[in-house]
Design a protein around this motif. Structure first.
Motif, PDB file in Angstrom:
ATOM      1  N   TRP A 194       0.785  -1.036   0.380  1.00 53.62           N
ATOM      2  CA  TRP A 194       0.300  -0.156   0.121  1.00 53.62           C
ATOM      3  C   TRP A 194       1.358   0.937  -0.043  1.00 53.62           C
ATOM      4  N   ASP A 195       0.916   2.426  -0.638  1.00 52.53           N
ATOM      5  CA  ASP A 195       1.067   3.899  -0.967  1.00 52.53           C
ATOM      6  C   ASP A 195      -0.038   4.333  -1.181  1.00 52.53           C
ATOM      7  N   GLY A 196      -0.840   4.600  -0.948  1.00 54.11           N
ATOM      8  CA  GLY A 196      -1.898   5.717  -1.049  1.00 54.11           C
ATOM      9  C   GLY A 196      -2.270   5.458  -1.954  1.00 54.11           C
ATOM     10  N   SER A 197      -1.930   5.169  -3.770  1.00 50.09           N
ATOM     11  CA  SER A 197      -2.570   5.128  -4.599  1.00 50.09           C
ATOM     12  C   SER A 197      -3.609   5.068  -5.291  1.00 50.09           C
ATOM     13  N   ARG A 198      -3.811   5.408  -6.564  1.00 48.55           N
ATOM     14  CA  ARG A 198      -5.161   4.852  -7.484  1.00 48.55           C
ATOM     15  C   ARG A 198      -4.679   3.244  -7.757  1.00 48.55           C
ATOM     16  N   VAL A 199      -3.827   2.989  -8.570  1.00 47.03           N
ATOM     17  CA  VAL A 199      -3.549   1.577  -8.549  1.00 47.03           C
ATOM     18  C   VAL A 199      -3.890   0.812  -7.657  1.00 47.03           C
ATOM     19  N   ALA A 200      -3.111   1.043  -6.006  1.00 49.54           N
ATOM     20  CA  ALA A 200      -3.163  -0.010  -4.910  1.00 49.54           C
ATOM     21  C   ALA A 200      -4.232   0.299  -4.818  1.00 49.54           C
ATOM     22  N   ALA A 201      -5.242   1.111  -4.682  1.00 50.65           N
ATOM     23  CA  ALA A 201      -6.848   1.302  -4.038  1.00 50.65           C
ATOM     24  C   ALA A 201      -7.515   0.014  -5.139  1.00 50.65           C
ATOM     25  N   SER A 241      -9.174 -14.413   8.207  1.00 51.37           N
ATOM     26  CA  SER A 241      -8.701 -14.325   9.172  1.00 51.37           C
ATOM     27  C   SER A 241      -7.701 -12.982  10.121  1.00 51.37           C
ATOM     28  N   ARG A 242      -6.765 -12.834   9.141  1.00 52.97           N
ATOM     29  CA  ARG A 242      -5.899 -11.728   8.798  1.00 52.97           C
ATOM     30  C   ARG A 242      -5.153 -11.029   7.573  1.00 52.97           C
ATOM     31  N   ILE A 243      -4.986  -9.975   7.513  1.00 54.09           N
ATOM     32  CA  ILE A 243      -4.495  -8.798   6.833  1.00 54.09           C
ATOM     33  C   ILE A 243      -3.783  -7.844   7.042  1.00 54.09           C
ATOM     34  N   SER A 244      -2.855  -7.833   6.464  1.00 51.53           N
ATOM     35  CA  SER A 244      -1.561  -7.270   6.995  1.00 51.53           C
ATOM     36  C   SER A 244      -1.004  -5.626   6.040  1.00 51.53           C
ATOM     37  N   VAL A 245      -1.410  -5.029   6.218  1.00 50.68           N
ATOM     38  CA  VAL A 245      -0.712  -3.740   5.425  1.00 50.68           C
ATOM     39  C   VAL A 245       0.687  -3.098   5.061  1.00 50.68           C
ATOM     40  N   ILE A 246       1.396  -3.496   4.270  1.00 55.38           N
ATOM     41  CA  ILE A 246       2.765  -2.890   4.215  1.00 55.38           C
ATOM     42  C   ILE A 246       2.556  -2.013   3.061  1.00 55.38           C
ATOM     43  N   THR A 247       3.552  -0.842   4.582  1.00 56.20           N
ATOM     44  CA  THR A 247       3.651  -0.071   3.007  1.00 56.20           C
ATOM     45  C   THR A 247       5.576   0.627   3.425  1.00 56.20           C
ATOM     46  N   VAL A 248       6.386   0.569   2.589  1.00 55.25           N
ATOM     47  CA  VAL A 248       7.445   1.472   1.862  1.00 55.25           C
ATOM     48  C   VAL A 248       7.755   2.311   2.761  1.00 55.25           C
ATOM     49  N   LEU A 249       8.812   2.509   3.181  1.00 49.63           N
ATOM     50  CA  LEU A 249       9.438   3.950   3.292  1.00 49.63           C
ATOM     51  C   LEU A 249       9.990   5.049   3.040  1.00 49.63           C
ATOM     52  N   ASP A 250      10.916   4.503   2.363  1.00 52.62           N
ATOM     53  CA  ASP A 250      11.589   5.204   1.645  1.00 52.62           C
ATOM     54  C   ASP A 250      11.788   4.396  -0.073  1.00 52.62           C
ATOM     55  N   GLU A 251      10.899   4.234  -0.061  1.00 51.28           N
ATOM     56  CA  GLU A 251      11.697   3.728  -1.633  1.00 51.28           C
ATOM     57  C   GLU A 251      10.660   4.839  -2.360  1.00 51.28           C
ATOM     58  N   LYS A 252       9.917   6.035  -2.357  1.00 47.06           N
ATOM     59  CA  LYS A 252       9.080   6.925  -3.234  1.00 47.06           C
ATOM     60  C   LYS A 252       9.028   8.064  -2.510  1.00 47.06           C
ATOM     61  N   PRO A 253       8.278   8.818  -2.139  1.00 50.03           N
ATOM     62  CA  PRO A 253       7.710   9.944  -1.140  1.00 50.03           C
ATOM     63  C   PRO A 253       6.119   9.299  -1.232  1.00 50.03           C
ATOM     64  N   LEU A 254       5.632   9.433   0.055  1.00 50.68           N
ATOM     65  CA  LEU A 254       4.107   8.616  -0.029  1.00 50.68           C
ATOM     66  C   LEU A 254       3.527  10.850   0.078  1.00 50.68           C
ATOM     67  N   ALA A 255       1.955  10.869  -0.342  1.00 49.27           N
ATOM     68  CA  ALA A 255       1.821  11.697  -0.104  1.00 49.27           C
ATOM     69  C   ALA A 255       0.687  11.711   1.444  1.00 49.27           C
ATOM     70  N   GLU A 256       0.904  10.552   1.648  1.00 51.04           N
ATOM     71  CA  GLU A 256       0.031  10.747   3.318  1.00 51.04           C
ATOM     72  C   GLU A 256       1.520   9.891   4.431  1.00 51.04           C
ATOM     73  N   LYS A 257       1.438  10.283   5.222  1.00 54.18           N
ATOM     74  CA  LYS A 257       2.686   9.524   5.876  1.00 54.18           C
ATOM     75  C   LYS A 257       1.747   8.453   6.994  1.00 54.18           C
ATOM     76  N   ASP A 258       0.701   8.775   6.960  1.00 50.88           N
ATOM     77  CA  ASP A 258      -0.223   7.264   8.110  1.00 50.88           C
ATOM     78  C   ASP A 258      -1.000   6.670   7.269  1.00 50.88           C
ATOM     79  N   ALA A 259      -0.108   6.879   5.187  1.00 51.21           N
ATOM     80  CA  ALA A 259      -1.072   5.278   4.881  1.00 51.21           C
ATOM     81  C   ALA A 259      -1.773   4.598   5.261  1.00 51.21           C
ATOM     82  N   GLY A 260      -0.368   3.759   5.648  1.00 48.64           N
ATOM     83  CA  GLY A 260      -1.051   2.452   5.886  1.00 48.64           C
ATOM     84  C   GLY A 260      -2.072   2.299   7.011  1.00 48.64           C
ATOM     85  N   GLU A 261      -1.816   2.925   8.319  1.00 51.62           N
ATOM     86  CA  GLU A 261      -2.607   2.510   9.287  1.00 51.62           C
ATOM     87  C   GLU A 261      -4.033   3.369   9.242  1.00 51.62           C
ATOM     88  N   ARG A 262      -4.598   3.804   7.119  1.00 45.68           N
ATOM     89  CA  ARG A 262      -5.337   4.490   7.331  1.00 45.68           C
ATOM     90  C   ARG A 262      -6.528   3.140   7.110  1.00 45.68           C
TER      91      ARG A 262
END
Length: 278
Positions: free
Chosen positions: A162-169, A183-204
């Motif tokens: 997840w990076d908050g992009s249209r394609v990811a959505a 029964s379980r989902i892990s939302v993985i966000t890579v923080l240092d691959e590219k600038p993210l529009a939202e710092k908390d995108a994964g938690e959102r």
């Protein structure tokens, strides 16, 4: 209502492996899907001249290649039917012949009539790679890549890149049938691959999934010097996920695909089943 899954088998010049049939049947059983398999056999035009016919007997070579392609297709369809029967999965099978340059286009156009596709992936198999790219970017449907050397585990944990992009959505929406089953989902966000529009995108996203009654957690990681595709897959595996959901970044440019870094990395080195959506 059962999911309708398209399974294209490529047979020439490089064929899918037998393992693909077993993996497709196993995953179909877990998601309560009906399989529709097609063996895409080679249709090789005879463009030889008189000299090549005399020196190489080109028509006979073409006939041998097409015969080998058909035999391989029959074998893969029969194997998948046996595996599907053993798993209690409904299946239909068919064959089609196509020029080698059009194998991917034929697979993509047929995939549009189903809910999703299963595509086999084998290391260094250019034919399966070409087919995967065509189906991912040309079908308009989600595609699950099944690597030859990765067994299908019990699918109770899915990871999302997840990076908050249209394609990811789009990928998350297309994977809804899976997310509701696990029964379980892990939302993985890579923080240092590219600038993210939202710092908390994964938690959102994790919060949004929890509000829908799903058990989701946010996982933030740093790739550092590791390729993004390897980071995503390795993190998903370490978390115990049996499948990774991610957006397919890329577009076609005169039949050559220009791919995003994560998408190209997955297509080059697939370590686990991955659902890609474009």
């Amino acid at each position: 209502m059962k999911l309708e899954v398209f399974v294209p088998f490529v047979t020439y010049p490089e064929s899918n492996s037998d393992a693909f049939a077993a993996h497709a049947a196993s995953l179909a059983a877990q998601i309560d899907a009906r399989l529709h398999a097609v063996a895409i056999n080679a249709d090789i035009p005879d463009v030889s001249n008189t000299l090549s016919k005399w020196l190489l007997d080109t028509p006979a070579l073409i006939q041998q290649a097409e015969s080998a392609s058909r035999q391989r297709g029959q074998h893969l369809l029969a194997l998948l039917k046996k595996e599907a029967d053993d798993e209690g999965v409904e299946i239909t099978t068919a064959t089609v012949a196509a020029p080698i340059a059009m194998l991917g286009d034929v697979a993509a156009s047929r995939a549009r009539y189903f809910d999703l596709s299963f595509v086999g992936w084998e290391a260094s198999n250019a034919t399966s790679r070409m087919t995967a790219e065509a189906v991912i970017f040309g079908s308009g449907r989600p595609t699950v890549l099944l690597p030859e050397l990765s067994d299908i585990v019990t699918l109770d944990h899915v990871a999302i890149a997840w990076d908050g992009s249209r394609v990811a959505a789009r990928a998350v929406a297309d994977a809804g049938f899976l997310l509701r089953r696990v029964s379980r989902i892990s939302v993985i966000t890579v923080l240092d691959e590219k600038p993210l529009a939202e710092k908390d995108a994964g938690e959102r996203l994790a919060t949004a999934l929890r509000e829908r009654g799903l058990n989701a957690e946010s996982v933030s990681v740093k790739a550092q010097d590791c390729p993004i595709a390897e980071t995503l897959q390795q993190t998903a595996i370490e978390k115990g996920a049996g499948l990774l959901v991610m957006g397919g970044y890329g577009h076609s440019r005169i039949r050559d695909f220009v791919l995003g870094g994560a998408t190209e990395g997955v297509l080059n080195d697939l370590s686990m089943p991955v659902l890609l959506s474009h």
